[in-house]
Design an enzyme around this catalytic site. Structure first.
Site, PDB file in Angstrom:
ATOM      1  N   GLU A  82       4.168  -8.991   3.237  1.00 25.08           N
ATOM      2  CA  GLU A  82       3.131  -8.050   3.648  1.00 25.08           C
ATOM      3  C   GLU A  82       3.730  -6.655   3.808  1.00 25.08           C
ATOM      4  OE1 GLU A  82      -0.582  -8.055   6.710  1.00 25.08           O
ATOM      5  OE2 GLU A  82       1.373  -8.494   7.583  1.00 25.08           O
ATOM      6  N   GLU A 117      -4.873 -13.948  14.945  1.00 18.92           N
ATOM      7  CA  GLU A 117      -5.154 -13.466  13.591  1.00 18.92           C
ATOM      8  C   GLU A 117      -3.936 -12.658  13.173  1.00 18.92           C
ATOM      9  OE1 GLU A 117      -5.522 -10.985  10.841  1.00 18.92           O
ATOM     10  OE2 GLU A 117      -7.000  -9.967  12.095  1.00 18.92           O
ATOM     11  N   LYS A 164      -4.214  -5.233  26.427  1.00 18.81           N
ATOM     12  CA  LYS A 164      -2.961  -4.529  26.136  1.00 18.81           C
ATOM     13  C   LYS A 164      -3.087  -3.957  24.730  1.00 18.81           C
ATOM     14  CE  LYS A 164       0.658  -4.468  24.338  1.00 18.81           C
ATOM     15  NZ  LYS A 164       1.227  -3.433  23.391  1.00 18.81           N
ATOM     16  N   CYS A 205      -5.250  -6.094   7.441  1.00 15.33           N
ATOM     17  CA  CYS A 205      -4.711  -7.444   7.241  1.00 15.33           C
ATOM     18  C   CYS A 205      -5.368  -8.143   6.061  1.00 15.33           C
ATOM     19  CB  CYS A 205      -4.888  -8.257   8.515  1.00 15.33           C
ATOM     20  SG  CYS A 205      -6.588  -8.307   9.119  1.00 15.33           S
TER      21      CYS A 205
END
Length: 514
Positions: A402, A270, A195, A304
């Site tokens: 973030e 992750e 996906k 990331c």
């Protein structure tokens, strides 16, 4: 008389539209391109014009059910899980050959779809090929444990693919990150349902033809496009999916964790990061500048592992800030297809709005020394200037949260203990970068920092044999090298007796007469 010179503003870039774009993007299930069962679709925007360039099939539960059924049949009845490792390895190497031969086309589509600068997108396509080649080698070289008890027992590990793997991938460097999951899952003998991120479905749609050309049997690879709350949710909850590998936001990861629990799925996640780059006064400052600039502004800052918090020892703080800001102001922002571009367009207007909201927050939390808005020559598209805030306090939102864009917070420190406290003082723990010429400090600090990965005197240069993953809110589990094969396979212990077995003989005694 005084003469004034005016410089004409640069022309607004026009999005490079690749030739041969599909009229629509479909799912790929059981070897066929198909629309959604109910005909649902969604629009896909390009990040330069923010105009719809294609319509994609929007997967629902019925589409996930079809894809999982195809993957289950291919696993239970097909040849893929039963192939010798060498046979699967040949196919994986063929996939790598095809990807390498088409790297320019892949990069063109990736740059168009995600806004990545074309030169960086090309590197990601090449990395995708390397991921397949690496796992092709690894499954042939792989060995498992065998233990012998002389004269009594032989014990060995029998490794078996787990089954149907659900792979949910993000929109930053999508093709390469899809290969991180596809390569070890297929190498292990699993069948998969992918996906991809709804913002960037274009390059993912290329996998189907690549796999068919390489000889992957029908049903082994299945792809369902769609929104996370629809297609992704159905995939996570499906009882015939044995494991989920997810890369994305920490908040989404928590939801997936909860939704995997009822069916006891294996999970590898992750998640987000707010990684520190710690620069001591004895560091090679030129190298640290190059690395930290690249680490936070490459891939448009949408990575990331970005070193988005830079902690600098006070004796070199002012010099570092001055030089860093000057370099940031000189970074080329522009058309993703232009080879001179260093920062392209952010992936989607929703994400652009999020990043710009943090830029606004940062104006009250730090001193702005570079960037802080949209480039003047780019009035449209999702463009953000490389933005640098300094003197940022550790409780500031731009220090703690973030942002996932070309925005960095720089903070001074006075002692090693303070540096460690600052480095560990966020909820994330994905990566860390440490710059020092003191060997003892390098190792002791690296081992004390709360992160899944540490780079000493380097930016993010990854060895594929090493574990990739984070701690705290940055992830659950690790993939990479043999750890990926461990995740996608079950290890069954088999014990063989080599001699007489001495077992207590329960119930063998005669019952006394009454």
């Amino acid at each position: 008389m005084t003469t004034q010179t005016t410089t004409a503003p640069a022309a607004t870039p026009v999005q490079h539209i690749p030739d041969g774009l599909p009229e629509r993007i479909q799912h790929f299930i059981a070897g066929e391109f198909v629309d959604s069962v109910g005909g649902e679709t969604f629009d896909v925007l390009d990040p330069v014009s923010n105009e719809n360039y294609v319509t994609a099939a929007a997967g629902q539960k019925a589409d996930i059910d079809r894809a999982v059924a195809a993957a289950r049949k291919a696993f239970d009845d097909g040849p893929w899980p039963r192939m010798l490792p060498r046979a699967r390895s040949r196919i994986l190497n063929t996939i790598a050959d095809i990807v390498e031969s088409r790297d320019a086309r892949l990069a063109e589509l990736e740059s168009f779809d995600s806004g990545l600068p074309i030169t960086q997108a090309l590197g990601q396509a090449q990395r995708a090929a390397e991921n397949f080649r690496f796992f092709a080698d690894l499954i042939v070289a792989q060995s498992d444990d065998t233990y012998k008890v002389p004269g009594r027992q032989l014990n060995y590990v029998n490794r078996k693919p787990k089954g149907v793997a659900g792979l949910i991938t993000p929109w930053n460097t999508p093709f390469m990150l899809e290969s991180w999951k596809l390569a070890p899952a297929l190498a292990s003998g699993c069948t998969v349902v992918l996906k991809p991120a709804e913002f960037t479905p274009l390059s993912a749609s290329l996998w189907a033809d690549i796999f068919r050309e390489a000889g992957v049997p029908d049903g082994v690879f299945n792809l369902v496009n769609g929104l996370g709350e629809e297609a992704g949710d159905a995939l996570v909850k499906h009882p015939d999916v044995q494991l989920i590998s997810f890369t994305g936001e920490s908040s989404t990861g928590r939801l997936i964790f909860a939704n995997c629990a009822p069916t006891l799925k294996g999970m590898s996640m992750e998640l987000g990061g707010k990684s520190p780059a710690v620069i001591f006064a004895d560091a090679d400052l030129d190298a640290a500048l190059d690395s930290t600039l690249f680490g936070v502004f490459s891939l448009n800052g949408e990575r990331c592992t970005a070193g988005s918090r830079i902690l600098v020892e006070r004796p070199v703080y002012d010099e570092f800030v001055e030089r860093f800001a000057a370099r940031a102001k000189n970074i080329v922002v522009g058309d993703p297809h232009d080879p001179k571009t260093e920062v392209g367009a952010l992936v989607h207007p929703e994400h652009f709005a999020k990043v710009m909201s943090y830029v606004e927050i940062g104006t009250s939390e730090g001193r702005l020394v570079a960037g802080g808005g949209r480039p003047e020559h780019l009035p449209t598209g999702n463009y953000v200037q490389p933005t640098v805030f300094v003197d940022v306090k550790p409780d500031a939102r731009i220090f703690q949260e973030e942002i996932f864009g070309p925005v960095v917070a720089i903070t001074p420190f006075d002692t090693e203990d303070e540096a460690l406290e600052l480095a560990n003082g966020v909820k994330y723990g994905l990566a860390a970068y440490i710059w020092t010429s003191n060997l003892e400090r390098a190792h002791t600090f690296a081992q004390a920092v709360e992160s899944g990965m540490v780079w000493l005197n380097s930016h993010n240069v990854r060895d594929l044999r090493t574990p990739f993953g984070g701690v705290k809110a940055s992830g659950l589990g690790h993939e990479g090298g043999y750890r990926s094969l461990d995740f996608y396979s079950d290890q069954q212990a088999v014990h063989i007796t080599l001699g007489p077995v001495h077992t207590a003989r329960f119930g063998a005694h005669e019952t006394p007469a009454s």
